[in-house]
Each structure stands twice: as C-alpha cells, then as structure tokens.
Design an enzyme around this catalytic site. Structure first.
Site, PDB file in Angstrom:
ATOM      1  N   HIS A  85       0.667  -1.080  -0.012  1.00 16.72           N
ATOM      2  CA  HIS A  85       0.234  -0.042  -0.075  1.00 16.72           C
ATOM      3  C   HIS A  85       0.764   1.194   0.062  1.00 16.72           C
ATOM      4  CE1 HIS A  85      -3.878  -2.120   1.746  1.00 16.72           C
ATOM      5  NE2 HIS A  85      -3.690  -2.432   0.595  1.00 16.72           N
ATOM      6  N   TYR A  95      -9.648   4.441   2.049  1.00 15.22           N
ATOM      7  CA  TYR A  95     -10.210   3.502   2.896  1.00 15.22           C
ATOM      8  C   TYR A  95     -11.716   3.533   2.893  1.00 15.22           C
ATOM      9  CZ  TYR A  95      -5.895   1.365   4.085  1.00 15.22           C
ATOM     10  OH  TYR A  95      -4.717   0.602   4.028  1.00 15.22           O
ATOM     11  N   GLU A 137       0.768   1.967   8.058  1.00 11.98           N
ATOM     12  CA  GLU A 137       1.341   2.642   6.925  1.00 11.98           C
ATOM     13  C   GLU A 137       2.006   4.278   6.857  1.00 11.98           C
ATOM     14  OE1 GLU A 137      -2.031   2.298   4.231  1.00 11.98           O
ATOM     15  OE2 GLU A 137      -1.870   0.207   4.503  1.00 11.98           O
ATOM     16  N   TYR A 183      11.286  -4.395  -2.898  1.00 11.57           N
ATOM     17  CA  TYR A 183      11.281  -4.286  -4.360  1.00 11.57           C
ATOM     18  C   TYR A 183      11.002  -2.746  -4.504  1.00 11.57           C
ATOM     19  CZ  TYR A 183       6.727  -4.213  -1.944  1.00 11.57           C
ATOM     20  OH  TYR A 183       5.551  -4.211  -1.132  1.00 11.57           O
ATOM     21  N   SER A 202      11.179  -6.636  -8.042  1.00 10.46           N
ATOM     22  CA  SER A 202      12.233  -6.924  -6.822  1.00 10.46           C
ATOM     23  C   SER A 202      13.751  -6.429  -7.171  1.00 10.46           C
ATOM     24  CB  SER A 202      12.560  -8.246  -6.475  1.00 10.46           C
ATOM     25  OG  SER A 202      11.194  -8.935  -6.054  1.00 10.46           O
ATOM     26  N   GLY A 266      12.745 -19.291 -12.360  1.00 10.94           N
ATOM     27  CA  GLY A 266      12.478 -18.276 -13.206  1.00 10.94           C
ATOM     28  C   GLY A 266      12.973 -16.849 -12.703  1.00 10.94           C
ATOM     29  N   THR A 270      15.024 -12.793  -8.568  1.00 15.24           N
ATOM     30  CA  THR A 270      15.278 -11.490  -8.512  1.00 15.24           C
ATOM     31  C   THR A 270      15.693 -11.065  -7.146  1.00 15.24           C
ATOM     32  OG1 THR A 270      13.097 -11.047  -8.848  1.00 15.24           O
ATOM     33  CG2 THR A 270      14.302 -10.724 -10.772  1.00 15.24           C
ATOM     34  N   PRO A 271      14.697 -11.373  -5.917  1.00 14.65           N
ATOM     35  CA  PRO A 271      15.057 -10.871  -4.851  1.00 14.65           C
ATOM     36  C   PRO A 271      15.883 -11.493  -4.051  1.00 14.65           C
ATOM     37  CG  PRO A 271      12.999 -11.905  -4.677  1.00 14.65           C
ATOM     38  CD  PRO A 271      13.405 -11.690  -6.304  1.00 14.65           C
ATOM     39  N   PRO A 368       5.797 -14.873  -2.729  1.00 13.79           N
ATOM     40  CA  PRO A 368       5.262 -15.278  -4.159  1.00 13.79           C
ATOM     41  C   PRO A 368       5.359 -14.241  -5.162  1.00 13.79           C
ATOM     42  CG  PRO A 368       3.553 -14.972  -2.852  1.00 13.79           C
ATOM     43  CD  PRO A 368       4.834 -14.730  -1.972  1.00 13.79           C
ATOM     44  N   PHE A 369       5.532 -14.055  -6.355  1.00 12.79           N
ATOM     45  CA  PHE A 369       5.225 -13.085  -7.350  1.00 12.79           C
ATOM     46  C   PHE A 369       3.660 -13.015  -7.731  1.00 12.79           C
ATOM     47  CE2 PHE A 369       9.767 -12.348  -9.355  1.00 12.79           C
ATOM     48  CZ  PHE A 369      10.049 -11.998  -8.382  1.00 12.79           C
TER      49      PHE A 369
END
Length: 378
Positions: A85, A95, A137, A183, A202, A266, A270-271, A368-369
């Site tokens: 967020h 919100y 946040e 990311y 990422s 795959g 990246t991260p 997960p992506f």
C-alpha cells in the site's frame, strides 16, 4: 473497538465467507472500479483477470474474521500488505471507498442473508481494521527513503534471456537505501493505455554503486499481456526516465540465520539474488538451488558466477532435460533456514515438497510473485 456482541456476529459469518468470499470480493472490485475508474491505475489488472487479487482479499477478510479475538495473529499479513500500500501511495482517504463497496459486495452476493445486524457489525469491524492499516502505513511513509514517485534515469538495459531484461536506474536526488529482498514500484504511462500503471519489481542486486537494479519478465498469461512488463521491454531504453517509489517489502534474511537455502524459479530469482549477495558478504553459509527451462533461459549468469566464486553452493536445474525441482534437490538442508521465491504456480509445489521432508512452515520464508494472501493458510 468493536463490541463483544458484534464479534459474535462476525464469527457467525465465517462459514459464509469460506463459501462465498471470492465471489464477494470479485463483486466488490467490479463495483468499485465502475464507480472509481481512477483506482484502476493502482491495481494490477492481470491479477484481477486471473482471479489472484480477489482471492487474496477474500483470504484477508477471512483471516480477520477467524482471528477477531487475537488480531496480533494477522499482524504479519497486515505488514506485508501495508508495504505494498505504501509503495502504491494508498492513503487514508482510500479506505472509506473500499469499505463502502466491500459492504455493498456482501449485500449483493448474500442478499437477504446479509441482515442489517451483519452489515452493521462488519462496518464497525472494517473501520477498526482500516485504522490498523492506516497507522502502520503512516509509520512506513515516515521511514521511506523518499516521498512519492521520483524520476530515475535508465543507465543500463541488459537483455538476459528471451523474456527477461535487467534495468539499472539512478538518481542524484535521493538516497538509494534498501534492504536486500525489497522491491521498488514503477509508474508508467503506456501509449494506448487509458491509465497510469504501477507495478512492483524486486531489486536483484545488493550492489547499488551504479544505481538500483531490477529485472522484468515479459508477462503473457493466456490472452492477457502484462501492460507494464511489455512496455518496459519494448518502450524504455537507456537514457529514458522511469518514476519509482521508495523500496518496500519485508522479505529479508534474518540476522540470526547463518545457514541458508535459497530456492527460486525463473524470474523469482530477483529478490533472492540480492539476498544471497548480502548473505555471502556477511560470511553466511549459502546454498542456492535454481530452476529454469534451459540454458538459454538462465538469467543472472554473471551474478551466479560471482556468488560461486565467493563460496556459495550454486545448483541450477534445467526443467526441459532434468525435470522440476523436488525434495532430492534440497537434501542435506535439515539445519538451514529456507528462503523461497517464484511464481504462484512454482511456490505451491515447492512448499509441499519441503513440508513432505518434515520441514516446518516456521523455517520456510517465502515471497510469491503475486498477491501473497491468495496462498496463505488462515
């Protein structure tokens, strides 16, 4: 705070949420986007089309209902979602919009079952949960390396495989501070697309001397072409500007984890590439098991070579000739903490393989992506 009586009303809706949760959240998104098309730029429309985002929201709502007596149990989920967020610039004023359309979605799907008592209880509970997100946040906004989206110049664009490109971007106006595993979020205006589009990518190297490095896979899911990934592949070149929000995310190697197994498939590397580089630099014992289709589809060759030269145990398995990863590839990892990343389709069988080896979920740390809550156990 919600009353005890309303808590009991919420608990009574758990079976209904288990049966109709995704239908409710799908209806919610359809109605919200119809009333507020300006929000289409925030949400990944491919995840909407294939159903991952509605499922993730349904699981979040269900988790909130099941843990209403102990909201601390869902704090890790709240933190992960709040990072996204903040990266997307979700603000407190969003919100009430979500709450209104979520309650209307419950009413539309459940009909007469959605009594005024249920809507009233969920309205109060939603406001309580929303305030938790807003507070978390707010702290993240204050801690961010920079405010909003800032322009970065593309210094390098490197084609690593037929469908993966690595970008290095730099700016003299911000501090490039991040934690390996985080990311960045890219904001673009693709030609022919009616809205701005935002996507998370990422950071794939812990070395920021030349800028922030991230990799992008050209996404094509059935008939759905990824708007941003295809635009970055085809429309962005060295010297162009990209707008990025500050690094976000809570996927990182814990300091007290010294023996590590990284598993990736795959572009999910990246991260993990950045995390492995950081771990090796700190003298940690690193094993990295990676799966890709064949050698032509092997990205990060230069980074793998450097990791191996620094002492990491690197194992690459080509699925076209050697099959998919399985428990035999992770043998001897009983004393390692495991960090896992890949597509949703990759992650589920990998976690099952690890569980089948007797490895407890507490030792499996994953990213997960896609919307993480869509594969959470609640």
């Amino acid at each position: 705070m919600i009353t005890e009586e309303k808590k009991e009303v919420i608990k009574a809706t758990i079976p209904v949420l288990e049966a109709h949760g995704t239908e409710i959240t799908s209806t919610f998104y359809q109605n919200m986007f119809k009333a507020h098309p300006e929000l289409l730029n925030i949400f990944n429309q491919t995840n909407q089309k294939i159903g991952d985002q509605p499922k993730a929201l349904a699981m979040t709502v269900l988790a909130a209902a099941k843990h209403i007596d102990n909201l601390d149990a869902i704090v890790p989920h709240v933190v992960g979602i709040a990072h996204k967020h903040r990266a997307l610039e979700i603000r407190p004023e969003h919100y009430p919009i979500v709450g209104k359309h979520l309650l209307e979605g419950i009413q539309e799907v459940l009909g007469d079952q959605a009594t005024p008592e249920i809507i009233d209880a969920w309205g109060d509970y939603y406001n309580q949960i929303a305030q938790v997100f807003i507070d978390v946040e707010q702290d993240m906004y204050q801690a961010a390396a920079w405010d909003g989206f800032k322009p970065f110049i593309v210094r390098k664009k490197e084609v690593m495989t037929p469908d993966i490109v690595r970008f290095t971007v730099d700016s003299d106006d911000v501090d490039k501070i991040f934690t390996a595993g985080q990311y960045i979020t890219v904001k673009v205006n693709p030609s022919g697309y009616p809205y701005e589009a935002l996507r998370h990518y990422s950071i794939c190297s812990n070395d920021a001397e030349d800028g922030i490095t991230f990799a992008v896979k050209r996404e094509v899911v059935d008939d759905n072409k990824g708007v941003v990934s295809n635009y970055l592949h085809d429309g962005i070149e060295e010297g162009d500007a990209l707008f990025l929000s500050a690094p976000a995310g809570d996927f990182k190697v814990e300091e007290d984890h010294d023996k590590l197994l990284f598993i990736a498939g795959g572009v999910g590397a990246t991260p993990v590439m950045a995390m492995a580089e950081e771990a090796v630099s700190k003298g940690k014992d690193v094993k990295f098991v990676y799966s890709t289709f064949n050698e032509d589809h092997l990205p990060f060759k230069d980074q793998f070579e450097k990791l191996q030269a620094a002492g990491a145990d690197i194992q690459v398995k080509y699925s076209d000739t050697e099959g998919y990863l399985n428990s035999s590839d992770f043998a001897g990892s009983d004393d390692r903490e495991i960090y896992l990343c890949g597509s949703m389709r990759f992650m589920t069988p990998m976690i099952a393989e690890l569980n089948g080896m007797g490895i407890d979920d507490s030792r499996i740390h994953f990213e997960p992506f896609g919307p993480k809550m869509s594969m959470q156990k609640v």
